[in-house]
Design an enzyme around this catalytic site. Structure first.
Site, PDB file in Angstrom:
ATOM      1  CB  CYS A   1      -9.117 -14.586  -1.106  1.00 29.12           C
ATOM      2  SG  CYS A   1      -7.966 -16.090   0.214  1.00 29.12           S
TER       3      CYS A   1
ATOM      4  CB  VAL B   1       6.595   5.455  12.301  1.00 23.34           C
ATOM      5  CG1 VAL B   1       5.518   6.097  12.713  1.00 23.34           C
ATOM      6  CG2 VAL B   1       7.046   5.968  11.050  1.00 23.34           C
TER       7      VAL B   1
ATOM      8  CB  THR C   1      -6.573  -9.989   0.588  1.00 19.35           C
ATOM      9  OG1 THR C   1      -7.377  -9.281  -0.760  1.00 19.35           O
ATOM     10  CG2 THR C   1      -7.091 -10.436   0.515  1.00 19.35           C
ATOM     11  CB  ALA C   2      -2.295  -8.222  -1.888  1.00 15.77           C
TER      12      ALA C   2
ATOM     13  CD  GLN D   1       4.396  -9.880   4.116  1.00 13.52           C
ATOM     14  OE1 GLN D   1       3.059 -10.433   4.448  1.00 13.52           O
ATOM     15  NE2 GLN D   1       4.833  -8.909   3.946  1.00 13.52           N
TER      16      GLN D   1
ATOM     17  CG  ASP E   1      -2.543  -6.439   5.701  1.00 15.65           C
ATOM     18  OD1 ASP E   1      -3.006  -6.454   4.999  1.00 15.65           O
ATOM     19  OD2 ASP E   1      -1.114  -6.374   5.281  1.00 15.65           O
TER      20      ASP E   1
ATOM     21  CB  CYS F   1      -3.832 -13.561   2.606  1.00 14.73           C
ATOM     22  SG  CYS F   1      -4.685 -14.934   1.536  1.00 14.73           S
TER      23      CYS F   1
ATOM     24  N   GLY G   1       0.845  -1.304  -0.132  1.00 16.96           N
ATOM     25  CA  GLY G   1       0.065   0.343  -0.318  1.00 16.96           C
ATOM     26  C   GLY G   1       0.767   1.520  -0.129  1.00 16.96           C
TER      27      GLY G   1
END
Length: 446
Positions: free
Chosen positions: A375, A114, A341-342, A79, A332, A197, A50
């Site tokens: 998915c 951060v 999920t991506a 991933q 996420d 996922c 993201g």
């Protein structure tokens, strides 16, 4: 000034200045002793899917010199492919590239972690002591794995026969455990927390079944999937198909079972029965795949940006923060009620791109995220059930066919097409999900 003192002065100056590396992007580097302040128009926290995608998109909006990405990791991983790495179908090397190669050229890379976010002062602080102020903030910090919340882990991974596809450090141990399997229980877990996922914990179960059949060991194996959920999968259309796969392949599924302890020296996994508090069941295993509990990043928990559970508090349609209008989120780390999920990140990136542009032009967000996620449920080494759905758990399928059926073509999409889209589409800010193609393939009908 002595030569030693001169060298020390030069090194100090090098530690404070901005520099360009061979890839052409800028990075900040300071030490605690040389803490400094910087300002950037758009600050992105996180260099995962993201963060990089939004960095690329924002570069085109406001120019690379006005965008910075904070990310400490030297490597960036795709991933979703780890499902296939854990089953020996892909190499772990194919899943990673240097972060330097995916940060958009010219965008400032803050190679730090951060440690504090202060939305009231529009600033963040990093572990190098740097304070960075911003006009707009995009939070893409991902989530944390909590192996330590299972008694006996992570130290249990030092023993054989146990792995996890959720970490680059443990994914190859899954493949090793699968190769070494002789006879007994192959146990797979799903934790009692949100996960990224959510189909992945059972994908490796199906691949294990396929591998053991291929190697002639299936008759000596008892394959057990213990999930904390009350269902096999959250969308009924795909759950029904998965139950058919489970029954046809003689797999054991225990609902509402949560892994709480691993006794790796004894090859025992302890599960609590969530429907009967206090009751536990011990499973001997020849192979164990662990899906760890997961949670929001520490820097978000308890911060003004978080909801009560610690996740980034967003408007689920506009992806704008519910309290701070110049803060946005993706992926996420958010509290969006859709699986992490991506594919969800891709769809969110297009919505976020449009809405941030509107905000910068003093207009109101006008694009809505419908919760789309996908998915690819790998059920063997050449078949996939491609689940696509929205916030309401309603199928939102791209192709004009029944995607709840196992299909070879969907496996090749998962294994070969989707990685290409990731590296060359999503991370470059060019892929915002299959929405337009879905409309085309369905002749404009949902």
């Amino acid at each position: 000034m002595t030569a030693t003192a001169l060298r020390a002065q030069i090194n100090w100056w090098r530690g404070c200045q901005r520099a360009y590396d061979r890839t052409g992007y800028q990075y900040f580097h300071t030490t605690n002793q040389t803490a400094s302040k910087e300002h950037v128009k758009i600050l992105v926290l996180g260099g995962g899917s993201g963060g990089v995608a939004m960095g690329a998109r924002m570069k085109r909006k406001v120019g690379a010199e006005n965008v910075a990405i904070v990310e400490p990791s030297e490597m960036h991983y795709y991933q979703p492919i780890w499902t296939l790495v854990g089953a020996g179908a892909k190499s772990v090397e194919s899943s990673g590239r240097p972060t330097a190669s995916v940060i958009p050229s010219g965008v400032k890379w803050v190679k730090s972690r951060v440690t504090e976010v202060n939305p009231d002062t529009n600033s963040v602080r990093t572990d190098s002591g740097k304070e960075i102020s911003y006009k707009y903030l995009i939070v893409a910090l991902g989530l944390q794995l909590h192996f330590e919340k299972i008694k006996g882990l992570p130290e249990g991974f030092e023993h054989p026969k146990i792995g996890s596809n959720y970490s680059v450090k443990t994914v190859q141990k899954t493949w090793k455990a699968l190769q070494d399997f002789k006879e007994g229980n192959a146990v797979f877990s799903f934790p009692n927390t949100p996960v990224k996922c959510p189909g992945a914990p059972q994908k490796i179960m199906y691949l294990t079944d396929a591998f053991l059949r291929k190697t002639g060991k299936r008759s000596n194996a008892n394959i057990v999937y213990n999930t904390s959920l009350p269902v096999l999968f959250g969308v009924k259309k795909y759950a029904d198909s998965l139950w058919e796969v489970v029954k046809a392949r003689d797999l054991t599924v225990n609902l509402r079972h949560n892994l709480i302890e691993v006794r790796a020296d004894k090859q025992e996994a302890v599960f609590e029965n969530l429907d009967k508090p206090g009751e536990t069941n011990v499973f001997k295993y020849e192979m164990l795949h662990v899906t760890p509990p997961m949670g929001p990043p520490d820097v978000l928990k308890g911060s003004p940006l978080a909801d009560e559970a610690g996740w980034l508090n967003l408007n689920k349609e506009t992806l704008q923060h519910n309290v701070y209008p110049n803060v946005f989120g993706i992926g996420d780390c958010t509290n969006l009620p859709t699986p992490k999920t991506a594919a969800a990140v891709a769809a969110q990136s297009g919505v976020l791109d449009r809405n941030i542009t509107r905000i910068m032009k003093k207009s109101q967000p006008d694009k809505t995220y419908d919760g789309y996620t996908s998915c690819p449920l790998v059920t063997s080494y050449n078949t996939v059930i491609l689940a696509e759905f929205d916030y309401n758990g309603q199928p939102l399928e791209t192709f004009p066919l029944d995607q709840s059926k196992e299909r070879r073509i969907m496996y090749y999409m998962k294994a070969d097409v989707m990685p290409h889209l990731y590296w060359h589409g999503l991370l470059r800010g060019l892929w915002g999900g299959p929405g337009p193609y879905r409309t085309l393939m369905h002749l404009g009908m949902k």
